[in-house]
Enzyme design. Structure first.
Site, short mmCIF file in Angstrom:
data_model
loop_
_atom_site.label_atom_id
_atom_site.label_comp_id
_atom_site.label_asym_id
_atom_site.label_seq_id
_atom_site.Cartn_x
_atom_site.Cartn_y
_atom_site.Cartn_z
CE LYS A 203 -2.41 3.51 1.60
NZ LYS A 203 -1.76 4.81 1.95
CD GLU A 280 11.83 4.33 9.72
OE1 GLU A 280 11.64 5.34 10.44
OE2 GLU A 280 11.85 4.37 8.49
CG LEU A 281 6.77 3.02 14.49
CD1 LEU A 281 6.09 2.58 15.78
CD2 LEU A 281 5.81 2.95 13.31
CB CYS A 314 12.15 8.98 9.83
SG CYS A 314 13.13 7.89 8.79
CD GLU A 412 9.80 12.95 13.38
OE1 GLU A 412 10.73 12.51 12.69
OE2 GLU A 412 8.77 12.30 13.63
#
Length: 515
Positions: A203, A280-281, A314, A412
């Site tokens: 997706k 992976e955040l 990130c 962030e």
């Protein structure tokens, strides 16, 4: 195995709004509108609906994409399930050759892929070319890992028994990728999955779908068997498809790159079928400069780390901590560098930094700057929207005299704002660096070898850059700790995320032979 034929070239004529850049592609058939890639075919969404993708630089229409829903996603899952039994039986060397061919095609078409990235993401074309090279390298790296999925022979404690392990593909995988690296984030997941022998349903992000579709077309031309790679696109049905990928029992593994909040939701949804996960955040990377550092090297590292991708990575520096003895000089040097940036359309060769992805990104940048100013932060560079360039442009910004009570200390920013915090001691800065819930990446600059070991081990992050602001490398494991997620991508560890270890115990040896 027979090679799959390439799809026929698209007969779609670019609209007046997007004619300029699509017609500049060497191979216009890489620009796939109104279709998803399912079971080796380009097909419209079953609903017949599409959604628009806009250029963040100009707000003009890039093109329209298939608005897939659960019906399309189920078809993709079924295609992957049907393809998996045959694909898993290929030898590692056979899969390696497929990935190597895909790599070669990425290199051959690098200029077109870079243009698509710039068009829909906004990053300068030189930076986009760097992303394409990085993305292609995952195909090369995992083409080399595919034949080397070794098991072990384990000495048994029971006489006459033999124990060994084999590595097997986990099965059909659901992959969910972000918009900030539209080529690299899909290859970093697809390449190890295929190297392990898995089939995948991807997706891809609504902001930047055309890059992923072009990469899929190159995989088709490379001969990836039908059903092994499937790409679904959606805007409105993202939650529905995300839930399907995390709840359908056919999917055995989910890999997600995105926000911590969404990652927690997907993890909760996956619990019903106990899927293998890698996440992976979000990050909030500290960037520490000690007073014994090479100052010019640290400034160069800060510029590269903080402002790459207009601050939309990130692992970019979010909190810059500089020791008091060199604080003023560091701020001055960084400010001079930032004031020399050229913000503009990514297709302009003079541009160093492009737009943010959308108005929500602009709003967060403005909120963080306003908060810092209200609490004593001083803007020494930038600080304003560049509305004359377009709705999504913002000046690269430097704020000094930052304090721990400001929002940027714990949130962030994901934008071109460098907040510089002063500190006194090593113990103080390590404590500040670790006082966040996330732990993806961290950086520090020092020439003291003992300090290098101490601080590298003390930082609560998954990746540490020492005397460098750039840590991404296909050879290096990528991933975080705490609420930045778990699992690793790239490197020799990346393929393990798509494998299971099967133990085989053989008890038929009998008593050992006597000499």
């Amino acid at each position: 195995m027979t090679q799959q034929p390439s799809c026929p070239k698209s007969s779609k004529v670019p609209s007046p709004q997007n004619r300029h850049w699509s017609s500049s592609l060497k191979d216009p058939s890489l620009f796939k509108q109104d279709v998803a890639y399912i079971n080796g075919e380009w097909r419209p969404a079953k609903s017949g609906r599409t959604f628009k993708v806009d250029d963040p630089s100009t707000s003009d229409l890039v093109g329209t994409c298939a608005e897939c829903d659960a019906q399309d996603a189920r078809a993709a899952i079924q295609a992957a399930a049907d393809a998996f039994p045959a694909f898993r039986t290929l030898t590692g060397r056979e899969r390696a050759k497929l990935l190597r061919k895909w790599y070669d095609l990425m290199v051959e078409n690098a200029e077109d892929i870079a243009k698509l990235i710039t068009w829909e993401n906004g990053k300068p074309v030189a930076e986009a070319k760097g992303e394409v090279a990085y993305a292609a390298n995952f195909f090369e790296w995992f083409s080399e890992e595919a034949p080397r999925t070794y098991g072990d022979t384990i000495p048994a404690t029971v006489p006459g028994n033999r124990v060994w392990t084999v590595k097997e593909p986990v099965g059909v995988c659901g992959l969910i990728t972000p918009w900030n690296f539209p080529a690299a984030m899909i290859t970093r997941k697809v390449a190890p999955a295929l190297a392990a022998g898995c089939a995948v349903v991807c997706k891809v992000p609504a902001e930047t779908p055309f890059t992923a579709l072009a990469v899929a077309e190159l995989g088709h031309r490379a001969g990836i068997p039908k059903g092994v790679v499937n790409i679904v696109t959606t805007l409105e049905n993202t939650p529905e498809i995300g839930e399907l990928l995390t709840t359908d029992p056919v999917i055995k593994k989910v890999s997600f790159t995105g926000s911590t909040g969404v990652g927690k939701l997907l993890m909760k949804q996956s619990s019903g079928t106990l899927k293998k996960l890698s996440m992976e955040l979000g990050g909030n990377a500290p960037f520490i400069v000690f007073d014994d550092a090479d100052l010019d090297l640290a400034v160069a590292g800060a510029i590269a780390c903080k402002f790459r991708g207009t601050g939309q990575t990130c692992v970019c520096a979010n909190r810059l901590y500089v020791q008091e003895g060199i604080y003023d000089e560091f701020v001055q040097k960084v400010t001079e560098k930032v004031n020399a940036f050229k913000v503009g359309n990514g297709f302009d060769e003079a541009t160093t930094h492009g737009p943010l992805i959308h108005d929500r990104a602009i709003a967060k940048v403005e909120a963080h700057i306003k908060d810092a100013k209200s609490k004593g932060g001083k803007i020494v560079a930038g600080g304003e929207k560049l509305s004359k360039l377009g709705a999504n442009f913002f000046q690269p910004t430097v704020i000094r005299d930052m304090t721990p009570d400001m929002a940027m200390a714990t949130e962030e920013t994901f934008g071109p704002v460098a907040g510089v915090f002063p500190f006194k001691t090593e113990a103080e800065v390590v404590k500040m660096a670790n006082q966040v819930e996330v732990g993806l990446a961290g950086y520090f600059f020092s020439r003291d070898l003992q300090r290098v070991y101490r601080v590298a081990e003390a930082l609560e992050v998954g990746m540490v850059g020492v005397n460098t602001g750039i840590i991404s490398d296909p050879a290096a494991p990528f991933g975080g700790v705490k609420e930045s997620g778990f699992g690793r991508e790239g490197s020799k560890y990346g393929i393990a995320e798509y494998q299971i270890t099967k133990t085989i115990t053989y008890g038929g040896m009998g008593k050992p032979l006597q000499s």
